[in-house]
Scaffold this motif. Structure first.
Motif, PDB file in Angstrom:
ATOM      1  N   VAL A 336       4.109-119.230 -15.642  1.00  0.00           N
ATOM      2  CA  VAL A 336       4.941-117.785 -15.324  1.00  0.00           C
ATOM      3  C   VAL A 336       6.686-118.332 -15.376  1.00  0.00           C
ATOM      4  CG1 VAL A 336       5.360-115.919 -14.071  1.00  0.00           C
ATOM      5  CG2 VAL A 336       2.906-117.191 -14.170  1.00  0.00           C
ATOM      6  N   LEU A 337       7.357-117.625 -16.061  1.00  0.00           N
ATOM      7  CA  LEU A 337       8.841-117.862 -16.474  1.00  0.00           C
ATOM      8  C   LEU A 337       9.604-116.753 -15.840  1.00  0.00           C
ATOM      9  CD1 LEU A 337       8.758-119.719 -19.937  1.00  0.00           C
ATOM     10  CD2 LEU A 337       8.320-120.747 -17.668  1.00  0.00           C
ATOM     11  N   ASP A 338      10.848-117.055 -15.513  1.00  0.00           N
ATOM     12  CA  ASP A 338      11.617-115.625 -15.200  1.00  0.00           C
ATOM     13  C   ASP A 338      12.181-115.418 -16.452  1.00  0.00           C
ATOM     14  OD1 ASP A 338      13.634-117.599 -15.427  1.00  0.00           O
ATOM     15  OD2 ASP A 338      14.213-117.396 -13.362  1.00  0.00           O
ATOM     16  N   GLU A 339      13.392-114.207 -16.397  1.00  0.00           N
ATOM     17  CA  GLU A 339      14.118-114.069 -17.725  1.00  0.00           C
ATOM     18  C   GLU A 339      14.854-114.976 -18.243  1.00  0.00           C
ATOM     19  OE1 GLU A 339      16.290-113.138 -14.021  1.00  0.00           O
ATOM     20  OE2 GLU A 339      14.237-112.552 -14.887  1.00  0.00           O
ATOM     21  N   VAL A 340      15.179-116.042 -17.768  1.00  0.00           N
ATOM     22  CA  VAL A 340      15.912-117.079 -18.281  1.00  0.00           C
ATOM     23  C   VAL A 340      15.185-118.296 -18.482  1.00  0.00           C
ATOM     24  CG1 VAL A 340      18.205-116.337 -17.256  1.00  0.00           C
ATOM     25  CG2 VAL A 340      16.814-118.000 -15.837  1.00  0.00           C
ATOM     26  N   GLY A 341      13.819-118.432 -18.311  1.00  0.00           N
ATOM     27  CA  GLY A 341      12.970-119.487 -18.793  1.00  0.00           C
ATOM     28  C   GLY A 341      12.800-120.348 -17.430  1.00  0.00           C
ATOM     29  N   ARG A 342      13.236-120.125 -16.309  1.00  0.00           N
ATOM     30  CA  ARG A 342      12.831-120.878 -15.265  1.00  0.00           C
ATOM     31  C   ARG A 342      11.176-120.742 -14.833  1.00  0.00           C
ATOM     32  NH1 ARG A 342      18.261-119.580 -12.276  1.00  0.00           N
ATOM     33  NH2 ARG A 342      17.301-117.679 -12.127  1.00  0.00           N
ATOM     34  N   LEU A 343      10.605-122.003 -14.442  1.00  0.00           N
ATOM     35  CA  LEU A 343       9.229-122.005 -14.092  1.00  0.00           C
ATOM     36  C   LEU A 343       9.259-121.302 -12.573  1.00  0.00           C
ATOM     37  CD1 LEU A 343       6.461-122.928 -14.583  1.00  0.00           C
ATOM     38  CD2 LEU A 343       7.140-125.259 -13.366  1.00  0.00           C
ATOM     39  N   VAL A 344       8.494-120.212 -12.413  1.00  0.00           N
ATOM     40  CA  VAL A 344       8.369-119.805 -11.182  1.00  0.00           C
ATOM     41  C   VAL A 344       7.103-119.760 -10.561  1.00  0.00           C
ATOM     42  CG1 VAL A 344      10.308-118.082 -11.342  1.00  0.00           C
ATOM     43  CG2 VAL A 344       8.174-117.350 -11.985  1.00  0.00           C
TER      44      VAL A 344
END
Length: 426
Positions: A336-344
């Motif tokens: 699951v990634l946020d809008e800037v591609g960070r792993l959350v």
């Protein structure tokens, strides 16, 4: 009705007037049928320096004791060599060659050929892969049979022939001089063999046959098989392909495997293949090439499934089900990634199936999943995967952006190579 190659080549050949010509030496055959039909007879005359005559099978009568041809001797055109471009010859193309027995999934050697004869129509029915076939070739059959029969007339050697029906055989070396290969049955039979088994078969045959067999497969089968091989064998096979076929192969390979292989190729070949790949694939490979091969970045693949927190479980399942084959290293875990591609977060396919379909991914995912950095060593990756009992490990950059994933088979591959390397050095 049935006879062996080694038996019929002992018969005399006479012309229509009964004059002696020579002995059968070889046969040409058409492999367009399930059981190849003999198309011509090659006659040899002489011992040290042979003279050959080729006679179309329609002009040959096969009797119980001898062959008789329908034309007189003086109408035959003698030759010091014999060649047949349209059809393979059995002595040179099949006898003594290695074949893939697709029924038993192994490499075997052809010691003799078994023919079916009906109304003067001669067809190749079986190949003999047994020791008795070799004994028959050497002319020792009576002696060996008598010796074994003296101790036990019901011995397996005397009662069991090691024959394989032609429909279960894939010849690997037909018309080798012309660089071509002819398969006797549908290539789909070979596809039914697990890629790891076919890879093992390839390693047991010589380089020419290895490349010939590999070229007959479709691109996806080539991908499945080549990824099971060691890098040096992958390199050898790719160098036998034309650049267009090689590019298609790289396009479908997992990015991490493709990167390792393209780095093993000569620089000019690598650049040529990269230029023929899609922009996305070429970028993935180029980015992976920037990392050290023994780091997490060098080991990872950029082909994974990513989700968003606001997706529903049902939407996530549909997305996973519709992922194109080869476009994700694993579907077991999604990230699951946020809008800037960070792993959350991360979520397993199994857990999705257990949740209400209308639930949001953000509510069911594992937050802050374990991860490794792109510069971490393989040893550190293995330690983390073992610690958290994971089949796949996410690789993140300095800002927690998801760069790729490493699957357990990648780590095992490195571990096995290291173990065998140490063992080989003992």
């Amino acid at each position: 009705m049935f006879t062996f190659f080694t038996e019929i080549v002992k018969r005399d050949v006479v012309d229509r007037r009964g004059r002696y010509i020579g002995h059968p030496y070889d046969f040409t055959a058409s492999f367009d049928e399930s059981y190849p039909r003999i198309t011509s007879l090659i006659i040899a005359r002489g011992t040290i320096k042979k003279i050959f005559y080729r006679v179309p099978w329609k002009d040959v009568y096969m009797g119980r004791e001898r062959f008789q041809i329908k034309v007189p001797l003086d109408q035959l055109g003698p030759s010091n060599v014999y060649e047949e471009k349209k059809h393979a010859t059995l002595r040179r193309g099949i006898l003594d060659q290695q074949v893939v027995d697709t029924f038993n999934r192994k490499i075997v050697r052809v010691n003799d050929l078994h023919f079916l004869c009906v109304d003067n129509d001669l067809r190749l029915a079986h190949v003999d892969i047994g020791f008795r076939g070799l004994v028959r070739r050497l002319g020792w059959e009576k002696f060996i049979d008598g010796f074994i029969g003296f101790f036990g007339r019901h011995a397996d050697y005397l009662t069991n022939e090691s024959l394989i029906s032609w429909k279960y055989v894939q010849p690997l070396s037909i018309q080798e001089s012309t660089g071509t290969i002819k398969l006797s049955v549908e290539i789909d039979q070979l596809k039914e063999i697990p890629p790891s088994d076919v890879s093992s078969m390839l390693m047991e045959i010589d380089p020419y046959q290895r490349a010939a067999l590999f070229k007959t497969l479709d691109v996806q089968s080539q991908v499945d098989i080549i990824t099971e091989l060691e890098l040096k064998w992958q390199k050898d096979l790719v160098e036998e392909l034309d650049k267009k076929t090689a590019a298609e192969l790289f396009e479908r390979m997992p990015a991490d495997e493709a990167t390792d292989l393209i780095q093993a190729l000569p620089k000019r070949d690598a650049e040529s293949i990269l230029s023929m790949l899609s922009t996305k694939k070429a970028r993935e490979i180029t980015e992976l090439m920037e990392h050290e091969s023994d780091s997490a970045g060098g080991l990872m693949t950029t082909e994974f499934i990513s989700l968003r927190e606001n997706m529903t479980v049902n939407e996530a399942i549909d997305l996973i089900k519709n992922v194109e084959i080869g476009k994700a290293e694993t579907i077991y875990t999604s990230y699951v990634l946020d809008e800037v591609g960070r792993l959350v977060g991360s979520v397993t396919y199994r857990s999705l199936l257990m949740e209400p379909v209308e639930e949001k991914i953000g509510e069911v995912m594992q937050t802050k999943p374990p991860s490794v950095g792109v510069e971490d060593s393989v040893k550190e990756v293995a330690f983390e995967m073992d610690k958290y009992n994971l089949f796949a490990m996410p690789v993140v950059g300095e800002e927690d952006e998801l760069e790729g994933i490493i699957t357990i088979d990648d780590v095992l591959h490195v571990a096995v190579e290291a173990a065998w390397g140490k063992r080989g050095g003992l």
